[in-house]
Every structure is written in structure tokens, then in C-alpha cells.
Design an enzyme around this catalytic site. Structure first.
Site, short mmCIF file in Angstrom:
data_model
loop_
_atom_site.label_atom_id
_atom_site.label_comp_id
_atom_site.label_asym_id
_atom_site.label_seq_id
_atom_site.Cartn_x
_atom_site.Cartn_y
_atom_site.Cartn_z
CG HIS A 1 80.86 65.50 71.64
ND1 HIS A 1 81.74 64.55 71.16
CD2 HIS A 1 81.78 66.64 71.68
CE1 HIS A 1 82.44 65.77 71.02
NE2 HIS A 1 82.73 66.52 71.81
CG LEU B 1 74.92 74.11 74.69
CD1 LEU B 1 74.39 73.41 75.91
CD2 LEU B 1 74.64 74.14 73.72
CG ASN C 1 85.50 72.88 75.33
OD1 ASN C 1 84.22 73.14 74.70
ND2 ASN C 1 86.01 73.10 73.91
CG ASP D 1 85.67 66.68 73.44
OD1 ASP D 1 86.52 66.31 72.31
OD2 ASP D 1 84.35 67.95 73.11
CG HIS E 1 89.98 65.34 72.35
ND1 HIS E 1 88.80 66.19 71.45
CD2 HIS E 1 91.25 65.04 71.79
CE1 HIS E 1 89.84 66.66 70.92
NE2 HIS E 1 90.63 65.50 71.00
CG ASN F 1 91.08 67.81 65.91
OD1 ASN F 1 91.70 66.38 65.44
ND2 ASN F 1 91.46 67.94 67.50
CG ASP G 1 82.34 67.40 67.92
OD1 ASP G 1 82.39 68.40 68.36
OD2 ASP G 1 83.82 66.79 67.92
CG HIS H 1 84.28 78.14 65.76
ND1 HIS H 1 84.67 78.25 66.74
CD2 HIS H 1 84.84 77.19 65.49
CE1 HIS H 1 85.60 77.48 67.29
NE2 HIS H 1 85.83 76.34 67.41
ZN LIG Z 1 86.76 66.26 70.66
#
Ligand SMILES: [Zn+2]
Length: 434
Positions: free
Chosen positions: A64, A67, A98, A156, A183, A282, A309, A313
Site C-alpha cells: 500500500h 508513488l 489515485n 483507495d 478503503h 485518513n 500507506d 505530500h
Molecule cells: Zn485508503
């Protein structure tokens, strides 16, 4: 070149054993495993790497990871993420869809694999979306995505709100041999929330996300797995109620697997105090009771996998008021030491911990790796369990530095990462070689 990795404590996560062994690596594969003193050197072109006192494990696999490429290369690229992963002991990363555009068609999947090939560091496993544009409306072409190299599907970042679409996704995914990763979030319930709903959110005046927003969807996925007889994997489990629901489902023989992330067994919601946006995630950091339940869930194999995860950012998204900051933290370079803390705390044995970081995700995704055996690809990591260090921002290789663990003392560090017999990372020289 032939390499002998000599004198290390070799972890076999499948058998649950740790034994002193010498590992011979030739032509990208493990060509022999020897007891101490058993190996006899016959050729001159042998490089011996002495790893006495260190732990040798199958290369870690993170199922998870975000990238960010294509579309948000200022946060991370496949190459920078792969380097951060290699530094953390990972030899395989499954990347979430995503991106911008989303990985909802075979051309994006192929692009990701091309970038991974160019980076030439570790294995990248694309996860495609369940629905077009992650909008929850129209299923993607699972067959095309599988043929292009996707190993799983997920929306996700968002849940699949429609139970009917999720039901069909589970059925088609099984047919096309894709792992479905869910998710779990009831967005009507979590809407507007920025942290866990509880005593801390009330005290500091931030809108909360109740545990139930996760648990309602975990229960739904379990119901759909029962209805369809198809497997489902629950992403980033954060609450005691989710652990309990998954435990009951497993007892009934429902095909559910689950992952948690190191921050959910290492930090609670009080980390948000001071409006620290590097603690904004989250699902959110929960309570000390949830941490305890996650640890028990790991110990009892209710939670199969530890995944990061990893969500890079930039300061543009994080140096903001708490309400406006983006959700997510990086994790590739801290997962191993945070998991080693569970071993020192007696929550997991060393082989059990390594299994959750290698063999279990490999088997859930249906990819190679997760074991050290003759004939297998030489994907390995060498860990110094005694290496204690303070995590510094400047030492982070990820393009983004949004970690709540900066300044923390961590213990247990990856020192060598090998992919297909090639050393792609070593802590001594801190550069790629081989
Ligand atoms: Zn997620």
C-alpha cells in the site's frame, strides 16, 4: 558476480524460524543455503559480505504505497519512491491508483511499469482502480488491466459506495485473478472530519471522524465476501471494532484479509495536539485502546499484513491550517524500525513480524517473494537490529518529508537491500551499486 552473504541470522517467515546461514547468490537467484562452515569456496570471483550479528530477511513488500506518478511528481516519483523503499528494506511496492490521471486503464498501468523499469531499483506492482476515475460508478476493464500488469484493484482514497458495484467488483476480480483492496469509509459519516472523533477532538475543537465510519464499511465488505464467496482485503485497519469484525469473519471462514500501518500501532490521536498536520491521516490516529486492539490483532493473525500507506505530500499541502491540510504521511523509511519495536515489546516474534512485511503481502497479491529458499529470486534485506538513530528530515530519501516520526529515536535499521541478486541500496555507501 557470485555473492556469499555470510554469518547472518536468516529469518524464514513461513517456518517461523531464525537460523544462522550463509546464502549464496548467483545470476540473480539464491543458489544455495548453507549451515555455518558448510560452504566451500571454489571460485575466485566470489564476493563475501560478512553480516554476522545482522538479520537477513526476504525483501520486504509494501502492498500500500502512493508513488504519485503520474501527475504529482513534485511529491514523489516512481524512482524517488523506489529509492526510499529500497532504503527501508523493501524490494517490492504495490502502488495505489489515485494518481492524475487515475490508473483506471491499461495505458496508465503500462506507463507505471515503464517508469519502474527505467528507475531499475525494485519491483513495482501497479494496483488499478475498481471504477472509472474512482467515481464509484462504472467498473474498469479488469481483463485489460490484468494483462497490462496490474495485480489488484482498489479505489483507495475513496470507498466504493455502491454495494452492488462492489459485489460485481469482487466477482470479476476473482475471475481475472486480481486482489480487491477496500478503503473502508462511510463518507456520509466521516464528511468534514479531520481527526478521530473522541476526547482529543472535543478538547482541541476539531471535527471528528468516528470509528464507525470505518467499521460500517468493514462489516459491509465482510458481508459481500460472504455473499459472493470471493476474497476481499481490508486496507489500513485503524479501530478495535474493525479488528473484532475481521476476527469474527475469519472464524466463520469468510475470505477476508487485512492490513494495518505502523502509525496505527505507534501513535494515538494525542499526536494531533498542537495541530500537527504530520499527524493528519485518513483513517485518523485513534485511541490507546485501538492501538492495543491493533497489536492484539497483529499478534493473533487477525491482521495479516503491515503496509505503510506511504502518502507523500509537499509543504504546499501540509504547511496549512489543520482543517485545510492534506491527509497522509510517508512511511517507507520508518516501517521497519516501528515494526521492530513490536518485536522488542513481545507483540510479535521476529519471523511473524517479517511475515507481515513480506510473505503475507506477497501471497495476498499473488506476487513472488517473501521467502528465502534455493532457486528463489535473490530479493533480500539485511537488518541491523541494534542500530539506534534519531530520524532527521535531511536523511529522508522520499521526495516528501511529511513524517510524524522526525526527531524520534528509532531502533533497527535496514543496511543492505538486494533485488534479483543486485545490491540496490547499502547503508555504508548510501548509493546504488552493482
Ligand atoms: Zn485508503
Amino acid at each position: 558476480m557470485t555473492i556469499l552473504i555470510s554469518g547472518g541470522d536468516v529469518v524464514d517467515p513461513e517456518k517461523g524460524e531464525v537460523r544462522k546461514k550463509d546464502i549464496l547468490v548467483e545470476a540473480g537467484k539464491i543458489s544455495g543455503i548453507f549451515s555455518p562452515g558448510e560452504f566451500v569456496k571454489t571460485e575466485s570471483q566470489l564476493r563475501i559480505i560478512d553480516v554476522s550479528g545482522k538479520i537477513v530477511v526476504p525483501g520486504l513488500i509494501d502492498m500500500h504505497v502512493h508513488l504519485r506518478e503520474p501527475g504529482e511528481e513534485y511529491k514523489e516519483t516512481i524512482a524517488t519512491g523506489a529509492m526510499a523503499g529500497a532504503a527501508g528494506g523493501f524490494t517490492g511496492l504495490a502502488c495505489m491508483p489515485n494518481t492524475i490521471p487515475a490508473n483506471d486503464n491499461s495505458s496508465v498501468t503500462e506507463f507505471i511499469l515503464q517508469q519502474a523499469y527505467k528507475a531499475n531499483i525494485l519491483r513495482v506492482y501497479p494496483i488499478a482502480t475498481i471504477t472509472k476515475g474512482r467515481k464509484g460508478e462504472i467498473l474498469t476493464e479488469f481483463g485489460d488491466l490484468r494483462n497490462a500488469g496490474a495485480v489488484g484493484v482498489t479505489d483507495d482514497g475513496s470507498p466504493v459506495i455502491s454495494s452492488e458495484i462492489m459485489r460485481r467488483a469482487l466477482e470479476y476480480a476473482r475471475y481475472h485473478n486480481l486482489t480487491v483492496i477496500s478503503h473502508c469509509e462511510d463518507t456520509a459519516l466521516s464528511k468534514g472530519g479531520v481527526m478521530h472523533e473522541g476526547t482529543v477532538s472535543a478538547q482541541i475543537g476539531l471535527q471528528g471522524i468516528p470509528s464507525e465510519s470505518e467499521e460500517i464499511m468493514v462489516e459491509r465488505e465482510i458481508s459481500l465476501a460472504r455473499l459472493t464467496g470471493c476474497p476481499v482485503h481490508i486496507a489500513h485497519v485503524s479501530t478495535s471494532g474493525s479488528v473484532e469484525a475481521i476476527r469474527r469473519a475469519k472464524e466463520k471462514g469468510i475470505q477476508v484479509t487485512a492490513e494495518t500501518a505502523p502509525h496505527y500501532f505507534s501513535l494515538d490521536h494525542s499526536a494531533v495536539i498542537g495541530y500537527n498536520t504530520n499527524a493528519k491521516i485518513n483513517p485518523p490516529l485513534r485511541t490507546p485502546d485501538d492501538i492495543q486492539a491493533i497489536r492484539e490483532g497483529l499478534a493473533e493473525d487477525v491482521i495479516d499484513v503491515i503496509a505503510t500507506d506511504h502518502a507523500p505530500h509537499s509543504p504546499l499541502e501540509k504547511n496549512l491550517e489543520f482543517d485545510k491540510a492534506a491527509f497522509g504521511i510517508i512511511g517507507l523509511e520508518t516501517a521497519l524500525p516501528l515494526t521492530m519495536a513490536l518485536v522488542r515489546d513481545g507483540v510479535l516474534s521476529l519471523p511473524a513480524a517479517i511475515k507481515k512485511l513480506s510473505h503475507a503481502p506477497a501471497s495476498i497479491l499473488g506476487v513472488c517473494g517473501g521467502c528465502i529458499e534455493k532457486g528463489a529470486s535473490a530479493d533480500l534485506a539485511v537488518i541491523d537490529p541494534e542500530w539506534e538513530y534519531v530520524l532527521k528530515e535531511e536523511d529522508i530519501l522520499s521526495r516528501s518529508k511529511n513524517s510524524p516520526f522526525i526527531g524520534r529515536t528509532l531502533k533497527g535499521r535496514n543496511i543492505i537491500t538486494m533485488v534479483e541478486g543486485r545490491i540496490v541500496w547499502s547503508r555504508d555507501t548510501e548509493h546504488i551499486s552493482g
